[in-house]
Design a protein around this motif. Structure first.
Motif, mmCIF file in Angstrom:
data_model
loop_
_atom_site.group_PDB
_atom_site.id
_atom_site.type_symbol
_atom_site.label_atom_id
_atom_site.label_comp_id
_atom_site.label_asym_id
_atom_site.label_seq_id
_atom_site.Cartn_x
_atom_site.Cartn_y
_atom_site.Cartn_z
ATOM 1 N N LYS A 8 0.857 -1.184 0.000
ATOM 2 C CA LYS A 8 0.000 0.000 0.000
ATOM 3 C C LYS A 8 0.891 1.231 0.000
ATOM 4 O O LYS A 8 1.866 1.310 0.751
ATOM 5 C CB LYS A 8 -0.928 0.029 1.211
ATOM 6 N N THR A 9 0.534 2.193 -0.820
ATOM 7 C CA THR A 9 1.259 3.459 -0.901
ATOM 8 C C THR A 9 0.407 4.544 -0.260
ATOM 9 O O THR A 9 -0.786 4.660 -0.548
ATOM 10 C CB THR A 9 1.560 3.821 -2.364
ATOM 11 N N PHE A 10 1.028 5.328 0.611
ATOM 12 C CA PHE A 10 0.353 6.425 1.305
ATOM 13 C C PHE A 10 1.024 7.729 0.912
ATOM 14 O O PHE A 10 2.224 7.775 0.668
ATOM 15 C CB PHE A 10 0.443 6.225 2.822
ATOM 16 N N PHE A 35 4.304 -6.835 8.764
ATOM 17 C CA PHE A 35 4.335 -5.529 8.120
ATOM 18 C C PHE A 35 5.757 -4.990 8.087
ATOM 19 O O PHE A 35 6.487 -5.090 9.061
ATOM 20 C CB PHE A 35 3.472 -4.523 8.888
ATOM 21 N N THR A 36 6.139 -4.389 6.959
ATOM 22 C CA THR A 36 7.427 -3.719 6.863
ATOM 23 C C THR A 36 7.249 -2.410 6.100
ATOM 24 O O THR A 36 6.382 -2.298 5.232
ATOM 25 C CB THR A 36 8.482 -4.568 6.121
ATOM 26 N N ILE A 37 8.055 -1.440 6.443
ATOM 27 C CA ILE A 37 8.077 -0.191 5.706
ATOM 28 C C ILE A 37 9.085 -0.387 4.585
ATOM 29 O O ILE A 37 10.269 -0.565 4.838
ATOM 30 C CB ILE A 37 8.472 0.983 6.610
ATOM 31 N N THR A 38 8.606 -0.385 3.361
ATOM 32 C CA THR A 38 9.483 -0.662 2.232
ATOM 33 C C THR A 38 9.968 0.606 1.543
ATOM 34 O O THR A 38 10.886 0.544 0.729
ATOM 35 C CB THR A 38 8.789 -1.584 1.216
ATOM 36 N N GLN A 39 9.357 1.744 1.870
ATOM 37 C CA GLN A 39 9.843 3.025 1.354
ATOM 38 C C GLN A 39 9.446 4.122 2.327
ATOM 39 O O GLN A 39 8.267 4.312 2.601
ATOM 40 C CB GLN A 39 9.249 3.327 -0.018
ATOM 41 N N GLN A 40 10.432 4.820 2.871
ATOM 42 C CA GLN A 40 10.172 5.959 3.756
ATOM 43 C C GLN A 40 9.883 7.198 2.905
ATOM 44 O O GLN A 40 10.358 7.308 1.774
ATOM 45 C CB GLN A 40 11.390 6.239 4.639
ATOM 46 N N THR A 51 4.887 13.704 -0.756
ATOM 47 C CA THR A 51 5.834 12.590 -0.745
ATOM 48 C C THR A 51 5.041 11.333 -0.425
ATOM 49 O O THR A 51 3.935 11.413 0.126
ATOM 50 C CB THR A 51 6.968 12.817 0.275
ATOM 51 N N THR A 52 5.564 10.191 -0.782
ATOM 52 C CA THR A 52 4.852 8.938 -0.512
ATOM 53 C C THR A 52 5.718 8.008 0.325
ATOM 54 O O THR A 52 6.940 8.153 0.391
ATOM 55 C CB THR A 52 4.470 8.216 -1.827
ATOM 56 N N PHE A 53 5.046 7.048 0.961
ATOM 57 C CA PHE A 53 5.744 5.952 1.621
ATOM 58 C C PHE A 53 4.959 4.687 1.390
ATOM 59 O O PHE A 53 3.769 4.735 1.074
ATOM 60 C CB PHE A 53 5.976 6.225 3.117
ATOM 61 N N GLU A 54 5.635 3.535 1.498
ATOM 62 C CA GLU A 54 5.004 2.247 1.241
ATOM 63 C C GLU A 54 5.126 1.330 2.445
ATOM 64 O O GLU A 54 6.167 1.288 3.094
ATOM 65 C CB GLU A 54 5.658 1.548 0.045
#
Length: 68
Positions: A8-10, A35-40, A51-54
Motif C-alpha cells: 500500500k502506498t500512502f 508488516f514492513t516499511i518498504t519506502q520511507q 511525498t509517498t511511503f510504502e
C-alpha cells in the motif's frame, strides 16, 4: 496463513506555505508482525508538494495480525 504480499502506498501532502520537515525515520510501526516499511517518505516536503511511503504486508510471516 496466506501467500504473497500486499503493498500500500500512502501520500503525505504539505498544504502549508513553508517546508514540512519529517523526523527520521518518518514512519514507524509499533507491532510489525508481517508488516514492513518498504519506502520511507522524503523530507523536506516543499509547500504544496507531496511525498509517498510504502508499507508491505506479508501474511506468510508467523505471528498475529494486530495492525490496522
Amino acid at each position: 496463513i496466506g501467500s504473497g504480499t500486499i503493498v500500500k502506498t500512502f501520500t503525505i501532502q504539505n498544504t502549508g506555505d513553508t517546508n514540512l520537515v519529517l523526523d527520521s525515520p518518518a514512519v514507524l510501526l509499533n507491532e510489525t508482525d508481517g508488516f514492513t516499511i518498504t519506502q520511507q517518505p522524503t523530507s523536506p516536503v516543499a509547500p504544496s508538494g507531496s511525498t509517498t511511503f510504502e508499507i508491505t504486508f506479508d501474511p506468510s510471516l508467523a505471528g498475529s495480525d494486530t495492525n490496522t
